[in-house]
Motif scaffolding. Structure first.
Motif, mmCIF file in Angstrom:
data_model
loop_
_atom_site.group_PDB
_atom_site.id
_atom_site.type_symbol
_atom_site.label_atom_id
_atom_site.label_comp_id
_atom_site.label_asym_id
_atom_site.label_seq_id
_atom_site.Cartn_x
_atom_site.Cartn_y
_atom_site.Cartn_z
ATOM 1 N N PHE A 9 64.968 -9.783 -105.730
ATOM 2 C CA PHE A 9 65.098 -9.533 -104.718
ATOM 3 C C PHE A 9 64.659 -10.360 -103.832
ATOM 4 O O PHE A 9 63.968 -12.285 -104.240
ATOM 5 N N ILE A 10 65.632 -10.675 -102.696
ATOM 6 C CA ILE A 10 65.126 -11.535 -101.593
ATOM 7 C C ILE A 10 65.037 -10.682 -100.514
ATOM 8 O O ILE A 10 65.200 -9.582 -100.064
ATOM 9 N N CYS A 21 64.183 -8.882 -88.312
ATOM 10 C CA CYS A 21 65.460 -8.516 -89.921
ATOM 11 C C CYS A 21 64.286 -7.818 -90.991
ATOM 12 O O CYS A 21 63.251 -8.594 -91.381
ATOM 13 N N SER A 22 64.398 -6.332 -91.011
ATOM 14 C CA SER A 22 63.830 -5.783 -92.055
ATOM 15 C C SER A 22 63.607 -5.780 -93.273
ATOM 16 O O SER A 22 63.262 -4.605 -93.977
ATOM 17 N N ILE A 23 65.324 -6.499 -93.527
ATOM 18 C CA ILE A 23 65.687 -5.687 -95.553
ATOM 19 C C ILE A 23 65.644 -6.804 -96.492
ATOM 20 O O ILE A 23 64.630 -7.945 -95.736
ATOM 21 N N ALA A 37 73.283 -10.530 -99.997
ATOM 22 C CA ALA A 37 72.260 -11.427 -99.964
ATOM 23 C C ALA A 37 73.444 -12.379 -98.687
ATOM 24 O O ALA A 37 73.295 -12.001 -97.673
ATOM 25 N N VAL A 38 74.180 -12.799 -99.657
ATOM 26 C CA VAL A 38 75.347 -14.039 -98.640
ATOM 27 C C VAL A 38 76.070 -13.104 -97.663
ATOM 28 O O VAL A 38 76.497 -13.036 -96.430
ATOM 29 N N GLN A 39 76.583 -11.888 -98.212
ATOM 30 C CA GLN A 39 76.838 -11.168 -97.187
ATOM 31 C C GLN A 39 76.052 -10.639 -95.945
ATOM 32 O O GLN A 39 76.604 -10.330 -94.845
ATOM 33 N N HIS A 40 75.430 -10.459 -96.055
ATOM 34 C CA HIS A 40 74.684 -9.995 -95.485
ATOM 35 C C HIS A 40 73.798 -10.764 -94.062
ATOM 36 O O HIS A 40 74.357 -10.644 -93.308
ATOM 37 N N MET A 65 59.942 -6.183 -107.282
ATOM 38 C CA MET A 65 60.400 -6.187 -106.282
ATOM 39 C C MET A 65 59.727 -6.272 -104.687
ATOM 40 O O MET A 65 58.411 -7.123 -104.755
ATOM 41 N N PRO A 66 60.316 -6.266 -103.963
ATOM 42 C CA PRO A 66 59.841 -6.554 -102.874
ATOM 43 C C PRO A 66 58.747 -5.906 -102.471
ATOM 44 O O PRO A 66 58.092 -4.708 -102.464
ATOM 45 N N PRO A 67 57.626 -5.860 -101.465
ATOM 46 C CA PRO A 67 55.804 -5.477 -100.694
ATOM 47 C C PRO A 67 56.849 -4.530 -100.025
ATOM 48 O O PRO A 67 57.202 -4.057 -99.284
ATOM 49 N N GLU A 68 55.617 -3.358 -100.221
ATOM 50 C CA GLU A 68 55.573 -2.157 -99.084
ATOM 51 C C GLU A 68 55.488 -2.702 -97.708
ATOM 52 O O GLU A 68 56.332 -3.171 -96.855
#
Length: 75
Positions: A9-10, A21-23, A37-40, A65-68
């Motif tokens: 993940f990023i 940004c919270s993505i 990620a590049v597209q974002h 996985m990203p942290p909550e």
């Protein structure tokens, strides 16, 4: 080298941005994650798709996985 062993993940919350940004983007392979990620970064944050952007994004890919909760943002 593609690593299909587990998620990667990023987390955009780690970086300062005007929109706070919270993505967080996750994928099974580094290549797939990098493309998303590049597209974002280009569409949402107005970056140019350059080798430097791709290198920077590649350098912040993490396993799992990203942290909550949002991580603290870099200065």
């Amino acid at each position: 080298m593609e690593d299909a062993m587990g998620r990667k993940f990023i987390d955009c919350r780690e970086f300062p941005s005007e929109m706070n940004c919270s993505i967080a983007i996750g994928a099974d392979t580094e290549g797939e994650l990098l493309e998303a990620a590049v597209q974002h970064a280009v569409k949402v944050h107005g970056h140019q798709d350059t080798p430097e952007l791709r290198d920077m994004l590649r350098s912040v890919i993490k396993d799992g996985m990203p942290p909550e909760k949002a991580p603290s943002r870099a200065a």
